[in-house]
Scaffold this motif. Structure first.
Motif, PDB file in Angstrom:
ATOM      1  N   UNK A  78      42.181  36.004  32.547  1.00 35.81           N
ATOM      2  CA  UNK A  78      43.392  35.322  33.034  1.00 35.81           C
ATOM      3  C   UNK A  78      43.270  34.970  34.519  1.00 35.81           C
ATOM      4  N   UNK A  79      42.822  35.932  35.321  1.00 29.30           N
ATOM      5  CA  UNK A  79      42.753  35.705  36.770  1.00 29.30           C
ATOM      6  C   UNK A  79      41.766  34.609  37.146  1.00 29.30           C
ATOM      7  N   UNK A  80      40.689  34.502  36.383  1.00 32.61           N
ATOM      8  CA  UNK A  80      39.699  33.451  36.676  1.00 32.61           C
ATOM      9  C   UNK A  80      40.286  32.086  36.370  1.00 32.61           C
ATOM     10  N   UNK A  81      41.048  32.009  35.278  1.00 33.45           N
ATOM     11  CA  UNK A  81      41.675  30.734  34.902  1.00 33.45           C
ATOM     12  C   UNK A  81      42.713  30.348  35.965  1.00 33.45           C
ATOM     13  N   UNK A  82      43.490  31.341  36.410  1.00 33.74           N
ATOM     14  CA  UNK A  82      44.491  31.074  37.458  1.00 33.74           C
ATOM     15  C   UNK A  82      43.810  30.672  38.769  1.00 33.74           C
ATOM     16  N   UNK A  83      42.707  31.354  39.100  1.00 33.35           N
ATOM     17  CA  UNK A  83      41.999  31.019  40.350  1.00 33.35           C
ATOM     18  C   UNK A  83      41.535  29.562  40.325  1.00 33.35           C
ATOM     19  N   UNK A  84      41.037  29.125  39.160  1.00 27.63           N
ATOM     20  CA  UNK A  84      40.593  27.720  39.062  1.00 27.63           C
ATOM     21  C   UNK A  84      41.782  26.773  39.231  1.00 27.63           C
ATOM     22  N   UNK A 119      38.400  35.801  42.670  1.00 29.32           N
ATOM     23  CA  UNK A 119      38.702  36.550  41.450  1.00 29.32           C
ATOM     24  C   UNK A 119      37.566  37.530  41.161  1.00 29.32           C
ATOM     25  N   UNK A 120      37.927  38.728  40.694  1.00 28.62           N
ATOM     26  CA  UNK A 120      36.933  39.753  40.348  1.00 28.62           C
ATOM     27  C   UNK A 120      37.188  40.266  38.944  1.00 28.62           C
ATOM     28  N   UNK A 121      36.183  40.153  38.081  1.00 27.41           N
ATOM     29  CA  UNK A 121      36.193  40.894  36.815  1.00 27.41           C
ATOM     30  C   UNK A 121      35.404  42.166  37.072  1.00 27.41           C
ATOM     31  N   UNK A 122      36.086  43.308  37.055  1.00 26.27           N
ATOM     32  CA  UNK A 122      35.434  44.603  37.314  1.00 26.27           C
ATOM     33  C   UNK A 122      34.817  45.164  36.036  1.00 26.27           C
ATOM     34  N   UNK A 147      38.196  42.687  30.870  1.00 26.04           N
ATOM     35  CA  UNK A 147      39.052  41.654  31.482  1.00 26.04           C
ATOM     36  C   UNK A 147      39.071  40.368  30.654  1.00 26.04           C
ATOM     37  N   UNK A 148      38.009  40.143  29.867  1.00 25.03           N
ATOM     38  CA  UNK A 148      37.936  38.903  29.088  1.00 25.03           C
ATOM     39  C   UNK A 148      38.634  39.039  27.725  1.00 25.03           C
ATOM     40  N   UNK A 149      38.948  40.276  27.325  1.00 23.77           N
ATOM     41  CA  UNK A 149      39.375  40.483  25.933  1.00 23.77           C
ATOM     42  C   UNK A 149      40.740  39.901  25.565  1.00 23.77           C
ATOM     43  N   UNK A 150      41.793  40.046  26.420  1.00 20.31           N
ATOM     44  CA  UNK A 150      43.064  39.424  26.021  1.00 20.31           C
ATOM     45  C   UNK A 150      42.899  37.911  25.788  1.00 20.31           C
ATOM     46  N   UNK A 151      42.094  37.261  26.617  1.00 15.72           N
ATOM     47  CA  UNK A 151      41.872  35.818  26.477  1.00 15.72           C
ATOM     48  C   UNK A 151      41.102  35.489  25.199  1.00 15.72           C
ATOM     49  N   UNK A 201      38.922  22.608  25.376  1.00 14.22           N
ATOM     50  CA  UNK A 201      37.998  23.115  26.404  1.00 14.22           C
ATOM     51  C   UNK A 201      38.811  23.789  27.502  1.00 14.22           C
ATOM     52  N   UNK A 202      38.604  25.090  27.657  1.00 14.94           N
ATOM     53  CA  UNK A 202      39.274  25.833  28.734  1.00 14.94           C
ATOM     54  C   UNK A 202      40.499  26.575  28.231  1.00 14.94           C
ATOM     55  N   UNK A 203      40.591  27.847  28.630  1.00 14.52           N
ATOM     56  CA  UNK A 203      41.738  28.675  28.225  1.00 14.52           C
ATOM     57  C   UNK A 203      43.033  28.172  28.861  1.00 14.52           C
ATOM     58  N   UNK A 204      42.920  27.405  29.955  1.00 12.07           N
ATOM     59  CA  UNK A 204      44.129  26.884  30.614  1.00 12.07           C
ATOM     60  C   UNK A 204      44.951  26.032  29.658  1.00 12.07           C
ATOM     61  N   UNK A 205      44.270  25.385  28.699  1.00  7.37           N
ATOM     62  CA  UNK A 205      44.994  24.541  27.745  1.00  7.37           C
ATOM     63  C   UNK A 205      45.722  25.375  26.694  1.00  7.37           C
TER      64      UNK A 205
END
Ligand code: NDP
Ligand SMILES: O=C(O)C1=N[C@H](C(=O)O)C[C@H](O)C1
Length: 240
Positions: free
Chosen positions: A101-107, A205-208, A212-216, A232-236
């Motif tokens: 989620x955070x990576x998508x928001x960062x983009x 953004x940091x995936x520790x 972190x990828x699982x809910x998406x 294409x892209x979780x943002x959609x």
């Protein structure tokens, strides 16, 4: 699950087994028979950029929806997938360079900032077992930045470099410079840096952890059931 023994594949398999509305019906690793996925409603692919297109062609031919996290998708590859799907109305494929989620928001935040800054660069930092560089996320981010900058009528900002060691200024993706760091201890991290008059802005953004990828990914599995064609892209999916 394709790539089930991998770092991501094993994490996804655990997440699916822990989801009350899902059942893991089959796993396929390199060199194994994909027909064991034929009963699946959705296949998830976290394999390798060199393997993913062949997997996708198989899944589409066999009417299996796909959620794909594997990197390496150029516009040409996406067009090929659209072509395969053209003869399969109702079948959905979701390809996302990053399911966190955070990576998508960062983009998305970076896209918003890009129209105000002519100068922007991307630094991605990953574990040293990663096969590709730069990351799929960084390449996607760079293309989004370049598009937002163009739409705002901005040219890339000035850069006085006239002498450089090859690679020191990173790789040019579209017209944005992307730098890749590989170190043990890291998981997946990205910084988008903007420079302006007497100021900089950094979005990081940091995936520790791969959880972190699982809910998406789980959201993607649920959503691809009701989304025909290529997304294409979780943002959609998140409708950001
Ligand atoms: N979109 C996102 O949010 C994320 C995307 N990724 C991407 O996912 C991909 C995988 O990453 P990661 O899990 O770290 O990599 P790993 O190397 O840990 O896992 C990949 C697995 O896929 C297997 N594999 C290779 N070819 C095939 C094939 N044809 N069929 C089935 N399995 C195959 C590999 O087997 P073998 O080792 O024997 O080759 C390996 O077990 C990368 O492209 C990475 O960038 C990663 C994290 C998040
Ligand atoms: O290989 C990884 O680890 C990751 N790959 C994806 C990418 O290349 O963007 C997503 C995330 O950065 C982790």
């Amino acid at each position: 699950m394709l790539g089930a023994q991998g770092r991501m594949g094993s994490t996804v398999a655990n997440a699916v087994e822990g989801a009350a509305d899902m059942k893991l019906v089959g796993t396929v690793d390199a060199g194994e028979d994909r027909s064991r996925l034929d009963e699946a409603e959705v296949a998830v692919d976290f394999t390798h950029p060199e393997a993913v297109m062949d997997n996708l062609r198989y899944l589409i031919e066999h009417d299996i929806r796909a959620v794909v996290g594997t990197t390496g998708f150029t516009e040409d590859r996406l067009e090929t997938v659209r072509g395969w799907l053209a003869g399969k109305p109702g079948l959905g494929v979701l390809i996302a360079p990053n399911f966190a989620l955070g990576a998508v928001l960062a983009m998305r935040f970076a896209q918003q900032a890009a129209r105000f800054y002519a100068s922007a660069e991307v630094i991605e930092l990953h574990h040293n077992r990663k096969a590709d560089a730069p990351s799929g996320t960084a390449a996607h981010t760079a293309r989004l930045l370049a598009r937002a900058r163009r739409e705002a009528g901005l040219e890339p900002g000035p850069d006085a470099t006239t002498s450089e060691v090859d690679g020191a200024r990173g790789a040019l993706i579209d017209d944005v410079r992307v730098h890749a760091v590989r170190l043990p201890g890291l998981v997946a991290h990205e910084e988008i840096l903007f420079g302006g008059e007497g100021e900089t802005l950094t979005i990081r953004h940091d995936s520790m952890d791969r959880t972190s990828f699982m809910p998406g990914v789980l959201l993607g599995v649920r959503e691809v059931l009701r989304r025909p064609g290529l997304t294409v892209g979780l943002e959609n999916v998140l409708e950001l």
